[in-house]
Write a protein that holds these residues in place. Sequence first.
Motif, PDB file in Angstrom:
ATOM      1  N   LEU A  52       0.830  -1.203   0.000  1.00 41.90           N
ATOM      2  CA  LEU A  52       0.000   0.000   0.000  1.00 41.90           C
ATOM      3  C   LEU A  52       0.863   1.251   0.000  1.00 41.90           C
ATOM      4  CD1 LEU A  52      -2.837  -0.982   2.509  1.00 41.90           C
ATOM      5  CD2 LEU A  52      -3.055  -0.609   0.038  1.00 41.90           C
ATOM      6  N   GLU A  53       1.967   1.199   0.726  1.00 45.60           N
ATOM      7  CA  GLU A  53       2.871   2.353   0.776  1.00 45.60           C
ATOM      8  C   GLU A  53       3.433   2.665  -0.607  1.00 45.60           C
ATOM      9  OE1 GLU A  53       5.531   2.975   4.307  1.00 45.60           O
ATOM     10  OE2 GLU A  53       7.100   2.750   2.794  1.00 45.60           O
ATOM     11  N   ALA A  54       3.632   1.622  -1.422  1.00 43.94           N
ATOM     12  CA  ALA A  54       4.182   1.814  -2.762  1.00 43.94           C
ATOM     13  C   ALA A  54       3.235   2.591  -3.670  1.00 43.94           C
ATOM     14  CB  ALA A  54       4.506   0.461  -3.389  1.00 43.94           C
ATOM     15  N   LYS A  55       1.974   2.743  -3.250  1.00 49.05           N
ATOM     16  CA  LYS A  55       1.005   3.500  -4.037  1.00 49.05           C
ATOM     17  C   LYS A  55       0.968   4.972  -3.645  1.00 49.05           C
ATOM     18  CE  LYS A  55      -2.007  -0.502  -4.806  1.00 49.05           C
ATOM     19  NZ  LYS A  55      -1.790  -0.540  -6.269  1.00 49.05           N
ATOM     20  N   MET A  56       1.699   5.326  -2.594  1.00 52.83           N
ATOM     21  CA  MET A  56       1.680   6.710  -2.108  1.00 52.83           C
ATOM     22  C   MET A  56       2.580   7.590  -2.961  1.00 52.83           C
ATOM     23  SD  MET A  56       1.981   5.807   1.957  1.00 52.83           S
ATOM     24  CE  MET A  56       2.003   7.541   2.459  1.00 52.83           C
ATOM     25  N   LEU A  57       2.137   8.819  -3.192  1.00 48.97           N
ATOM     26  CA  LEU A  57       2.976   9.771  -3.919  1.00 48.97           C
ATOM     27  C   LEU A  57       4.091  10.294  -3.022  1.00 48.97           C
ATOM     28  CD1 LEU A  57       3.691  11.598  -6.298  1.00 48.97           C
ATOM     29  CD2 LEU A  57       1.940  13.209  -5.501  1.00 48.97           C
ATOM     30  N   VAL A  58       3.762  10.564  -1.753  1.00 52.88           N
ATOM     31  CA  VAL A  58       4.755  11.050  -0.794  1.00 52.88           C
ATOM     32  C   VAL A  58       5.046   9.927   0.191  1.00 52.88           C
ATOM     33  CG1 VAL A  58       5.333  12.826   0.890  1.00 52.88           C
ATOM     34  CG2 VAL A  58       3.814  13.382  -1.030  1.00 52.88           C
ATOM     35  N   LEU A  59       6.216   9.351   0.089  1.00 51.71           N
ATOM     36  CA  LEU A  59       6.581   8.244   0.961  1.00 51.71           C
ATOM     37  C   LEU A  59       6.958   8.759   2.349  1.00 51.71           C
ATOM     38  CD1 LEU A  59       8.825   6.227  -1.516  1.00 51.71           C
ATOM     39  CD2 LEU A  59       6.510   5.632  -0.781  1.00 51.71           C
ATOM     40  N   PRO A  60       6.610   8.020   3.397  1.00 52.87           N
ATOM     41  CA  PRO A  60       7.017   8.423   4.745  1.00 52.87           C
ATOM     42  C   PRO A  60       8.534   8.345   4.905  1.00 52.87           C
ATOM     43  CG  PRO A  60       6.035   6.248   4.796  1.00 52.87           C
ATOM     44  CD  PRO A  60       5.809   6.777   3.416  1.00 52.87           C
ATOM     45  N   VAL A  61       9.098   9.309   5.604  1.00 51.25           N
ATOM     46  CA  VAL A  61      10.545   9.365   5.795  1.00 51.25           C
ATOM     47  C   VAL A  61      10.933   8.567   7.035  1.00 51.25           C
ATOM     48  CG1 VAL A  61      12.554  10.845   6.132  1.00 51.25           C
ATOM     49  CG2 VAL A  61      10.657  11.621   4.693  1.00 51.25           C
ATOM     50  N   SER A  62      11.804   7.602   6.852  1.00 50.29           N
ATOM     51  CA  SER A  62      12.355   6.833   7.962  1.00 50.29           C
ATOM     52  C   SER A  62      13.800   7.268   8.195  1.00 50.29           C
ATOM     53  CB  SER A  62      12.309   5.330   7.665  1.00 50.29           C
ATOM     54  OG  SER A  62      10.990   4.914   7.415  1.00 50.29           O
ATOM     55  N   GLY A 116      22.332   5.225  -9.921  1.00 52.56           N
ATOM     56  CA  GLY A 116      21.066   5.921  -9.702  1.00 52.56           C
ATOM     57  C   GLY A 116      20.303   5.280  -8.566  1.00 52.56           C
ATOM     58  N   PHE A 117      18.984   5.372  -8.647  1.00 46.71           N
ATOM     59  CA  PHE A 117      18.144   4.818  -7.593  1.00 46.71           C
ATOM     60  C   PHE A 117      16.865   4.240  -8.193  1.00 46.71           C
ATOM     61  CE2 PHE A 117      17.410   9.346  -8.066  1.00 46.71           C
ATOM     62  CZ  PHE A 117      16.036   9.451  -8.205  1.00 46.71           C
ATOM     63  N   SER A 118      16.351   3.225  -7.526  1.00 43.89           N
ATOM     64  CA  SER A 118      15.063   2.672  -7.923  1.00 43.89           C
ATOM     65  C   SER A 118      13.969   3.444  -7.190  1.00 43.89           C
ATOM     66  CB  SER A 118      14.979   1.189  -7.582  1.00 43.89           C
ATOM     67  OG  SER A 118      15.098   0.981  -6.186  1.00 43.89           O
ATOM     68  N   LEU A 119      12.853   3.645  -7.858  1.00 46.82           N
ATOM     69  CA  LEU A 119      11.753   4.432  -7.304  1.00 46.82           C
ATOM     70  C   LEU A 119      10.475   3.618  -7.417  1.00 46.82           C
ATOM     71  CD1 LEU A 119      10.934   7.293  -6.243  1.00 46.82           C
ATOM     72  CD2 LEU A 119      10.492   7.904  -8.620  1.00 46.82           C
ATOM     73  N   GLU A 120       9.831   3.380  -6.277  1.00 41.00           N
ATOM     74  CA  GLU A 120       8.596   2.598  -6.250  1.00 41.00           C
ATOM     75  C   GLU A 120       7.573   3.349  -5.404  1.00 41.00           C
ATOM     76  OE1 GLU A 120       7.352  -2.088  -5.756  1.00 41.00           O
ATOM     77  OE2 GLU A 120       8.991  -1.288  -4.538  1.00 41.00           O
ATOM     78  N   CYS A 121       6.752   4.129  -6.049  1.00 41.92           N
ATOM     79  CA  CYS A 121       5.700   4.879  -5.367  1.00 41.92           C
ATOM     80  C   CYS A 121       4.745   5.442  -6.415  1.00 41.92           C
ATOM     81  CB  CYS A 121       6.287   6.018  -4.516  1.00 41.92           C
ATOM     82  SG  CYS A 121       7.135   7.295  -5.438  1.00 41.92           S
ATOM     83  N   ASN A 122       3.545   5.843  -5.960  1.00 40.30           N
ATOM     84  CA  ASN A 122       2.570   6.426  -6.880  1.00 40.30           C
ATOM     85  C   ASN A 122       2.291   5.491  -8.064  1.00 40.30           C
ATOM     86  OD1 ASN A 122       0.813   8.630  -7.379  1.00 40.30           O
ATOM     87  ND2 ASN A 122       2.206   9.417  -8.936  1.00 40.30           N
ATOM     88  N   ASP A 123       2.335   4.173  -7.802  1.00 32.77           N
ATOM     89  CA  ASP A 123       2.160   3.158  -8.841  1.00 32.77           C
ATOM     90  C   ASP A 123       3.217   3.240  -9.933  1.00 32.77           C
ATOM     91  OD1 ASP A 123       0.040   1.695  -7.808  1.00 32.77           O
ATOM     92  OD2 ASP A 123      -1.471   3.048  -8.637  1.00 32.77           O
TER      93      ASP A 123
END
Length: 472
Positions: A52-62, A116-123
């Motif tokens: 579900l978190e992966a669907k968020m546009l703004v990911l929570p910062v840990s 680079g970096f992998s990005l998984e959010c906002n679908d």
Amino acid sequence: MAISDKLQSILDSKAAIKAAIEAKGVSDVGDVLAEYPSKINSIQNGASDYELEAKMLVLPVSTTTITTKENKTAAIATNDHIKIIDENLKQYTVKEWNDRTVTNGFDNSLSAKPIGFSLECNDVRVNVRWPYVGKIWNCLGTSSADNSMQHSIFEYDQRTSAGRGEDYVPSQDGNLGTNTIGSYNAADWEITDNGDSLTLYCGNTKQSWTMSKNCGNANFMVAFNYKDRNDAMIAQNEWMRHRFAICSGIQTTESDGTLKSVDILNANGTQAEAGEDMYFYIDGQNTTLKAKYNLNNRHAVSSAYLTDEIAEYIYSKQVENGINMNDTGVNSEDKPILVRGAKGAEAIAVNGYWYIITPYVSRPNGTQTNFDYNIIDSPAIYYCESVGDGVYLCGDNELLPIWTNKNIINGLINYLRTYEGRTEEIPSYNSGVAWSCVRTGGSNAWFVSFGNGFCYSGYASGWYRLWPASAF
């Protein structure tokens, strides 16, 4: 089976279940079998939350605690949906990467380079490369820009339907189809609708390219086929380049479509110095054709093609400023210019002759701007293609999450730059403007501001940053 064997089988199964639960990250599993269902439920709930978190546009910062070279600790802003990727496209959380770096004694040469970096959010699931860093010169070699590139140099009609026509007519060139030096082979072009794709045919070099349909201009909120759009622009660029090939006058027995490299040298057959004329050479033979761009840019509408005067102006400036035409292109070392590939030209076999295909450059500074609407050059798209297989220019739906999660991405970048000393190979996060691959019209494309997160449409000739990407 003996009772003792059955009991041992149960114990073995229990141990296997316990190990599987622990492997999913659950601690304190214990030895009470009756409690295992609740432990398994915690795994399922955790996985569901993660998805579900992966669907968020703004990911929570840990916060991840890393170990420094001095064996101290530091806190880094992270989220496991944004990971470091290396040149083998393997993904690592900051903690995983740091653990390996500590094991390697902070010797960067012992691990694959982070790209680079992998990005998984906002679908969105995408591997994002570091943005382009470097200096790009204009086609005259007189001015340059840092860390940015033009999307496309001029007006661009990204075709999405069938069509046919002529680019020039015999009355504009008496040598049409004669295979003499500087002549052209054919004037026809054609686009065939295949249902789910289009075939682009070039009558001049008898080459064809295929592109997906529905890759034309669109509102950025409904355009998601980013790789298809990049591929379509490359197909159209190549289609246009081949349509304007010219005959070298040198015969060949190679089959039609065979490609050969072309050297660009001075009249003595050596590398031209500043101020010397440059000529196309094939297999060591001087074609006597000067190494100019757009030598065959002819169109039925006289106001819509590059005039001889403008072509001569571009060429004279390149000679004056010492541009090495053997080393042009977005990846070149000597005054990289916004054209395809690493060479100033290539040859293709057509009807028993070598034809010269040259890059296309439009609207040079200091000359008129009302010309050259019939040729295509998309440097941003070509650059991203040159980064690697399957790489394309980010779409707007991929760029926006980079901005909304800039704190996490900044944490990742700052870790690599500050604690691993990778300042030369990894650029710092930039709050400027980044091009999207989605176009809004013939001369415009969408871009995203990394300063405020807004998505705008701007002239494709603007100089903005590039973020290459690929799916994972």
